[in-house]
Design a protein around this motif. Structure first.
Motif, mmCIF file in Angstrom:
data_model
loop_
_atom_site.group_PDB
_atom_site.id
_atom_site.type_symbol
_atom_site.label_atom_id
_atom_site.label_comp_id
_atom_site.label_asym_id
_atom_site.label_seq_id
_atom_site.Cartn_x
_atom_site.Cartn_y
_atom_site.Cartn_z
ATOM 1 N N TRP A 17 34.940 19.989 -31.634
ATOM 2 C CA TRP A 17 35.894 20.575 -32.572
ATOM 3 C C TRP A 17 35.322 21.764 -33.325
ATOM 4 C CZ3 TRP A 17 40.841 19.192 -32.455
ATOM 5 C CH2 TRP A 17 41.164 17.975 -31.868
ATOM 6 N N PRO A 19 34.014 25.379 -33.863
ATOM 7 C CA PRO A 19 34.081 26.654 -33.150
ATOM 8 C C PRO A 19 32.691 27.174 -32.805
ATOM 9 C CG PRO A 19 35.527 26.683 -35.050
ATOM 10 C CD PRO A 19 34.711 25.436 -35.141
ATOM 11 N N TYR A 20 32.568 27.766 -31.656
ATOM 12 C CA TYR A 20 31.350 28.374 -31.111
ATOM 13 C C TYR A 20 30.279 27.350 -30.748
ATOM 14 C CZ TYR A 20 33.571 32.456 -33.104
ATOM 15 O OH TYR A 20 34.477 33.415 -33.416
ATOM 16 N N VAL A 67 40.050 24.003 -27.597
ATOM 17 C CA VAL A 67 39.555 24.532 -28.875
ATOM 18 C C VAL A 67 38.670 25.753 -28.653
ATOM 19 C CG1 VAL A 67 38.030 24.011 -30.830
ATOM 20 C CG2 VAL A 67 39.748 22.350 -30.118
ATOM 21 N N GLN A 68 37.780 25.680 -27.691
ATOM 22 C CA GLN A 68 36.867 26.802 -27.467
ATOM 23 C C GLN A 68 37.591 28.004 -26.866
ATOM 24 O OE1 GLN A 68 33.970 26.612 -28.958
ATOM 25 N NE2 GLN A 68 34.667 24.577 -29.510
ATOM 26 N N THR A 71 39.299 29.653 -29.708
ATOM 27 C CA THR A 71 38.305 30.333 -30.527
ATOM 28 C C THR A 71 37.947 31.688 -29.944
ATOM 29 O OG1 THR A 71 37.393 28.232 -31.267
ATOM 30 C CG2 THR A 71 35.982 30.162 -31.489
ATOM 31 N N THR A 75 38.806 35.347 -31.557
ATOM 32 C CA THR A 75 37.721 36.290 -31.838
ATOM 33 C C THR A 75 37.985 37.631 -31.183
ATOM 34 O OG1 THR A 75 36.168 34.456 -31.979
ATOM 35 C CG2 THR A 75 35.242 36.658 -31.658
#
Length: 107
Positions: A17, A19-20, A67-68, A71, A75
């Motif tokens: 969960w 980010p990054y 989720v990734q 993200t 970005t």
């Protein structure tokens, strides 16, 4: 191996969960899937924990992947629009506002 599959899957579920950093959780989910499959084929393994590791590992892959991906998309969108955002913020000086604006202050 079934206990390792379950532990790695739960750890991956917690990490995916973020980010990054969540890519590590996705990698843990892949390892949990592999260990879950191997433990289910093993005659001496605990098949129940192997199934739990397998199912949670699959959930980690799905959730972490979504989720990734979001993200990275977010970005990229911010980086591509950064010049427009800063121009919009810096370009609206009080002198450029229309005279009928009620919040404009006279220097």
């Amino acid at each position: 191996m079934s206990v390792a599959a379950m532990v790695l899957a739960i750890l991956g579920l917690v990490i995916c969960w973020i980010p990054y950093v969540g890519f590590l959780g996705v990698l843990l989910g892949i390892v949990a899937l592999i260990l879950g499959i191997v433990s289910m084929k093993s005659p001496s393994g605990n098949k129940g924990l192997g199934i739990v590791g397998l199912v949670i590992g699959a959930i980690v892959l799905i959730v972490g992947g979504i989720v990734q991906t979001l993200t990275v998309i977010g970005t990229v969108a911010v980086v591509e629009n950064a010049p427009g955002i800063t121009e919009g913020i810096l370009g609206s000086q009080p002198e450029e506002l229309p005279p009928e604006a009620p919040f404009q202050q006279k220097p």
